[in-house]
Motif scaffolding. Structure first.
Motif, PDB file in Angstrom:
ATOM      1  N   HIS A 139     -14.415  26.101  36.887  1.00  0.00           N
ATOM      2  CA  HIS A 139     -14.891  26.939  35.789  1.00  0.00           C
ATOM      3  C   HIS A 139     -13.758  27.629  35.044  1.00  0.00           C
ATOM      4  N   HIS A 140     -12.600  27.669  35.613  1.00  0.00           N
ATOM      5  CA  HIS A 140     -11.479  28.329  34.948  1.00  0.00           C
ATOM      6  C   HIS A 140     -10.425  27.327  34.496  1.00  0.00           C
ATOM      7  N   GLY A 141     -10.798  26.052  34.434  1.00  0.00           N
ATOM      8  CA  GLY A 141      -9.869  25.044  33.963  1.00  0.00           C
ATOM      9  C   GLY A 141      -8.858  24.694  35.035  1.00  0.00           C
ATOM     10  N   PRO A 142      -7.814  23.959  34.659  1.00  0.00           N
ATOM     11  CA  PRO A 142      -6.836  23.490  35.636  1.00  0.00           C
ATOM     12  C   PRO A 142      -5.909  24.579  36.152  1.00  0.00           C
ATOM     13  N   ASP A 143      -5.829  25.721  35.468  1.00  0.00           N
ATOM     14  CA  ASP A 143      -4.926  26.795  35.870  1.00  0.00           C
ATOM     15  C   ASP A 143      -5.641  27.715  36.852  1.00  0.00           C
ATOM     16  N   ALA A 144      -5.287  27.598  38.140  1.00  0.00           N
ATOM     17  CA  ALA A 144      -5.970  28.388  39.168  1.00  0.00           C
ATOM     18  C   ALA A 144      -5.734  29.883  38.993  1.00  0.00           C
ATOM     19  N   SER A 145      -4.614  30.267  38.362  1.00  0.00           N
ATOM     20  CA  SER A 145      -4.315  31.689  38.183  1.00  0.00           C
ATOM     21  C   SER A 145      -5.350  32.368  37.292  1.00  0.00           C
ATOM     22  N   LEU A 146      -6.050  31.582  36.468  1.00  0.00           N
ATOM     23  CA  LEU A 146      -7.072  32.165  35.605  1.00  0.00           C
ATOM     24  C   LEU A 146      -8.233  32.733  36.411  1.00  0.00           C
ATOM     25  N   ALA A 147      -8.505  32.157  37.574  1.00  0.00           N
ATOM     26  CA  ALA A 147      -9.566  32.692  38.429  1.00  0.00           C
ATOM     27  C   ALA A 147      -9.212  34.107  38.874  1.00  0.00           C
ATOM     28  N   GLU A 148      -7.932  34.344  39.178  1.00  0.00           N
ATOM     29  CA  GLU A 148      -7.483  35.683  39.558  1.00  0.00           C
ATOM     30  C   GLU A 148      -7.603  36.645  38.388  1.00  0.00           C
ATOM     31  N   THR A 149      -7.252  36.167  37.197  1.00  0.00           N
ATOM     32  CA  THR A 149      -7.367  36.999  36.003  1.00  0.00           C
ATOM     33  C   THR A 149      -8.825  37.363  35.747  1.00  0.00           C
ATOM     34  N   HIS A 150      -9.707  36.370  35.917  1.00  0.00           N
ATOM     35  CA  HIS A 150     -11.136  36.604  35.742  1.00  0.00           C
ATOM     36  C   HIS A 150     -11.622  37.702  36.675  1.00  0.00           C
ATOM     37  N   GLN A 151     -11.234  37.629  37.938  1.00  0.00           N
ATOM     38  CA  GLN A 151     -11.656  38.629  38.914  1.00  0.00           C
ATOM     39  C   GLN A 151     -11.090  40.001  38.580  1.00  0.00           C
ATOM     40  N   SER A 152      -9.849  40.019  38.092  1.00  0.00           N
ATOM     41  CA  SER A 152      -9.227  41.287  37.715  1.00  0.00           C
ATOM     42  C   SER A 152      -9.977  41.931  36.556  1.00  0.00           C
ATOM     43  N   ILE A 153     -10.321  41.123  35.560  1.00  0.00           N
ATOM     44  CA  ILE A 153     -11.087  41.631  34.415  1.00  0.00           C
ATOM     45  C   ILE A 153     -12.447  42.129  34.876  1.00  0.00           C
ATOM     46  N   LEU A 154     -13.119  41.321  35.667  1.00  0.00           N
ATOM     47  CA  LEU A 154     -14.467  41.659  36.136  1.00  0.00           C
ATOM     48  C   LEU A 154     -14.473  42.980  36.900  1.00  0.00           C
ATOM     49  N   SER A 155     -13.399  43.285  37.608  1.00  0.00           N
ATOM     50  CA  SER A 155     -13.338  44.505  38.412  1.00  0.00           C
ATOM     51  C   SER A 155     -13.163  45.762  37.561  1.00  0.00           C
ATOM     52  N   ARG A 156     -12.831  45.588  36.270  1.00  0.00           N
ATOM     53  CA  ARG A 156     -12.510  46.747  35.422  1.00  0.00           C
ATOM     54  C   ARG A 156     -13.440  46.958  34.233  1.00  0.00           C
ATOM     55  N   VAL A 157     -14.339  46.019  33.973  1.00  0.00           N
ATOM     56  CA  VAL A 157     -15.267  46.203  32.866  1.00  0.00           C
ATOM     57  C   VAL A 157     -16.383  47.162  33.276  1.00  0.00           C
ATOM     58  N   TYR A 158     -17.216  47.561  32.321  1.00  0.00           N
ATOM     59  CA  TYR A 158     -18.288  48.527  32.576  1.00  0.00           C
ATOM     60  C   TYR A 158     -19.218  48.032  33.672  1.00  0.00           C
ATOM     61  N   PHE A 159     -19.586  46.755  33.602  1.00  0.00           N
ATOM     62  CA  PHE A 159     -20.515  46.188  34.580  1.00  0.00           C
ATOM     63  C   PHE A 159     -19.757  45.549  35.748  1.00  0.00           C
ATOM     64  N   SER A 160     -18.763  46.248  36.254  1.00  0.00           N
ATOM     65  CA  SER A 160     -17.961  45.709  37.355  1.00  0.00           C
ATOM     66  C   SER A 160     -18.782  45.523  38.626  1.00  0.00           C
TER      67      SER A 160
END
Length: 267
Positions: free
Chosen positions: A189-210
């Motif tokens: 779901h995050h394409g070939p770059d596995a680091s994007l999964a970490e970025t996704h989780q980081s973003i998700l942890s900081r948005v309003y609906f974390s």
């Protein structure tokens, strides 16, 4: 992405924008984003008509339009569509797709939380998988209320991607195990770059609906923003059935048991 996030004057909203700009490259190749069958397309059409009716030339604003998937669905059923996104790589693909399909959809760069559109200028506003990323959803909902005409409708399609059901957790673990054995489809779901999964989780942890964008919490904020007749629809089965054919059984089961919903509200 982590290097970008560390730069001065580079906040969460910038990180979200950069994340989706990178995701644009593989967005349309992933099930659950682009439409992969006429069965799925028809299921989306039915959902749109159920809540918004036939387009009949009415003006629709598709926020966080990405590569234009929902914009095309709205165009299919007769709306006059403007797609808005703040990631230029997404807009490039959306415009190219509309040109290749000979569609007259207008795509603009803009911020879903501050559209800069005129008061009471749209009959319909839609978005898919946007709400969970909002930094200030209440402000966004007030903005959408402003842009809608009196009697206009808002249709949100989203979900809680933080709190999976026990069935979803079990299906996810089983899918991962089978994939490690070379069995079943692997959906990146995050394409070939596995680091994007970490970025996704980081973003998700900081948005309003974390803690998860539950439908009742979203509906409550919509009412606070002035919307009426706020209706939650959790019957996404037809869409999930169609998508399951591209996900594989276990991934399809995981998706089908997530808390996904459509919310329709009226100005």
């Amino acid at each position: 992405m982590q290097q970008l996030a560390a730069q001065s004057n580079y906040g969460l909203r910038d990180e979200i924008k950069a994340y989706w700009s990178v995701r644009a490259e593989t967005f349309d190749s992933q099930p659950g984003h682009e439409i992969f069958s006429e069965e799925e397309r028809d299921a989306w059409h039915r959902l749109i008509r159920k809540h918004l009716g036939a387009g009949e030339g009415r003006k629709a604003l598709d926020l966080a339009s990405g590569t234009g998937v929902v914009s095309h669905l709205l165009d299919d059923v007769g709306f006059s569509v403007t797609g808005m996104d703040w990631a230029e790589p997404m807009l490039e693909r959306a415009r190219a797709k509309a040109k290749s399909r000979a569609r007259s959809i207008r795509f603009l760069m803009g911020d879903a939380e501050n559209t800069m559109e005129d008061d009471a200028s749209y009959d319909v506003i839609t978005n898919r998988h946007l709400v969970w990323t909002l930094v200030d959803p209440k402000a966004a909902f007030v903005e959408w209320h402003r842009v809608l005409k009196p009697g206009g409708k808002l249709l949100i399609v989203d979900g809680d991607f933080v709190n999976p059901s026990w069935i979803s957790q079990l299906a996810k673990k089983a899918a991962a195990l089978f994939q490690s054995w070379g069995i079943g489809k692997k959906v990146a779901h995050h394409g070939p770059d596995a680091s994007l999964a970490e970025t996704h989780q980081s973003i998700l942890s900081r948005v309003y609906f974390s803690q998860g964008a539950r439908a009742d919490a979203v509906a409550a904020l919509l009412k606070e923003a002035g919307f009426t007749s706020v209706a939650v629809d959790t019957d996404m089965r037809a869409i999930h059935r169609a998508q399951k054919k591209n996900f594989g059984f276990l991934k399809g089961l995981e998706r089908a048991t997530q808390h996904r919903y459509a919310i329709c509200a009226i100005k």
